[in-house]
Design a protein around this motif. Structure first.
Motif: not given
Length: 201
Positions: A22, A26, A91, A125, A191
């Motif tokens: 990410g 993240a 992500e 995501i 999450i």
């Protein structure tokens, strides 16, 4: 990349390795979410998983950002594969701009991960924005969602779910972009159930 072990919740998950790819959402930022305070570490700890985190601020499927030495997601697939994870969460990213370029890069990134880690369970995501008001959709969210759908991968749209809108917006730091430690705690609660479903699949 950051790696770390967590005490497994039970013997069933003791061997499972989670890799998260990410951006700064993240990785964490000066607003919060570094190390054990970040949602990746919180999710891993609560599910008894061993975490490898590859989060680079300013990056996305198509962009390496302004900092030298950082790479877009497409160039970090080898790192994902080398970790031999059981679960992969990708992500982002709000740093991407073009719908067409993002979708092309996302398809390539996700296709490579799925092909080279055929036994891994994968969750995608979308970009996590900090808008206080509902925005419906964004070109990047639609692009990443379309890429995940094309490859048959589960997709979580933070945009459609309205993360950080309304009262949750107070969990964004003073820069107006990045979550605080409390914001990362909130993200972990959003999450964790999605990752838990991967474990059960």
């Amino acid at each position: 990349m950051i790696t770390g072990g967590n005490t497994p919740a039970d013997a069933t998950t003791a061997r499972l390795r989670l890799f998260i790819l990410g951006d700064s959402i993240a990785r964490g930022s000066d607003e919060g979410g570094y190390g054990p305070h970040g949602w990746p570490a919180l999710v891993a700890a609560r599910l008894g998983l061993t975490l490898t985190l590859d989060g680079e601020g300013g990056t996305g499927y198509t962009t390496a950002g302004p900092q030298p030495g950082r790479r877009p997601y497409t160039q970090r697939v080898n790192d994902v594969v080398a970790a031999e994870p059981d679960l992969v969460v990708i992500e982002g990213s709000a740093n991407d701009v073009s719908r067409s370029q993002t979708q092309t890069a996302a398809v390539e990134t996700l296709r490579q991960i799925r092909a080279r880690l055929p036994h891994a369970r994968i969750l995608v995501i979308g970009p996590i924005y900090s808008f206080a008001q509902p925005i419906g959709s964004t070109p990047v969210d639609e692009a990443v969602g379309a890429a995940a759908m094309k490859l048959g991968l589960p997709y979580v749209s933070a945009v459609q779910r309205g993360w950080f809108r309304g009262s949750a917006h107070q969990l964004i730091g003073s820069d107006g972009v990045h979550p605080t430690d409390a914001g990362h705690e909130y993200l972990a609660e959003q999450i964790r159930p999605e990752v838990s479903r991967l474990l059960q699949s």
